[in-house]
Enzyme design. Sequence first.
Site, PDB file in Angstrom:
ATOM      1  CB  CYS A 134     -26.113  -5.169  21.182  1.00  0.00           C
ATOM      2  SG  CYS A 134     -25.745  -3.418  20.929  1.00  0.00           S
TER       3      CYS A 134
ATOM      4  CD  GLU B 241     -13.307   1.329  21.995  1.00  0.00           C
ATOM      5  OE1 GLU B 241     -13.995   2.202  22.529  1.00  0.00           O
ATOM      6  OE2 GLU B 241     -13.771   0.358  21.351  1.00  0.00           O
TER       7      GLU B 241
ATOM      8  CG  ASP C  97     -18.992  -5.746  19.298  1.00  0.00           C
ATOM      9  OD1 ASP C  97     -20.233  -5.572  19.284  1.00  0.00           O
ATOM     10  OD2 ASP C  97     -18.395  -6.188  20.299  1.00  0.00           O
TER      11      ASP C  97
ATOM     12  CB  CYS D 165     -37.108  -7.795  33.283  1.00  0.00           C
ATOM     13  SG  CYS D 165     -35.555  -8.386  34.005  1.00  0.00           S
TER      14      CYS D 165
ATOM     15  CE1 TYR E 101     -18.039   2.175  15.956  1.00  0.00           C
ATOM     16  CE2 TYR E 101     -17.990   0.354  14.392  1.00  0.00           C
ATOM     17  CZ  TYR E 101     -18.277   1.670  14.685  1.00  0.00           C
ATOM     18  OH  TYR E 101     -18.802   2.484  13.709  1.00  0.00           O
TER      19      TYR E 101
END
Length: 385
Positions: A343, A272, A316, A85, A248
């Site tokens: 991401c 993929e 993605d 974190c 992906y």
Amino acid sequence: MTSWKGRRFEVTVGPVAHGGHCVARHEGRVVFVRHALPGERVVAAVTEDRGGSFCRADAVSVLSASPDRVVPACPVAVPGGCGGCDWQHATWDAQRALKAAVVAEQLSRLAGVTMPVEVEALPGGPLNWRTRVRMTVDGEGRPGFFAHRSHRVVPVDDCPIAAPGTVDEVVSRPWPPDSSLTIAVDATARTHVAVGDAPDEVAVERAVRREWRVSGFWQAHPDAADLYAELVGEWAGLSEGESAWDLYAGVGLFAAVLATRVGPSGSVMAVESHRPAAVEAAGNLSDLPQVRVLAGRVEAVLRAGEGPDPSVVVLDPPRKGAGRQVVDAIAARGAARVVYVACDPAALARDVATFHGHGYSLTRLRAFDAFPMTHHVECVALLER
């Protein structure tokens, strides 16, 4: 120059930077400081110095605190503790503001795009959300997490961001020393644990009113898959009979949404690289004959000229992004729109810059706090030609 590692000095903390730290300056050098917030005055202890223009440090004492500072929910989310974190010392609102600043800065600096960014909260709050966890076992058989930028294992008794049925299921018993654990709790509330290189168990997940068999990647936040899929379907803007690519593709989540939009007379090519996931995608989508699943690296499949020219491409990619080769191939096939699920904001910005060179503009962007307490943020971007 002499290494600063181990040195301590006072600094005034500047803006947030990508990666879960803030920027400070000392004696002409940049210092990336973790466990700090913009505007604070802290004592920084240098943890890493490889020479050059910057070093890394932890804020080991706060002399003047930000109003956004709070006590971390986890006792090991501290300097020298768990590296999982990054922002437990900030309010949840402040965490999202910091992430928004990072996304905006990356787009501006790397892609020349200036646009307002808001990071949206997902349901459920900042704790107990993570349904998929990787842990490392220390030499005494105790599971834990790596310290920041280290292979030192920090054993834990609990993890506040982990969903019930994950960390709490494994910390009470010993495991093979120096091994790793992959833990997931699926939509049926069943816990799956894989040790070391053992294949992950097949989990059952639910999203877009379908059931999915998954032995690899799936979104860690329980609300993420439905949210992203809904947005991808909306922004794709497909009509009956059109063609789309899902690159992906994982186990086929977005391909399923695209298939419903193009209908039986349209086509979806899902690509993929991880063969087990491609096999699962083919099984998950076996009721949708308009979907063709290909196992292979995206670059290689596109280089081979597979599939009809798409109206829409959904991307993605992994954290490193799609890269120039894939972007060039998409542009060469004439896609009108690209829906990009990212991401990593830096990788997104680099790919946006490459798309700009082919005449695409970033027209819409939404960002989501799908990884509370960490520096990670998920973006969905629409590029139109």
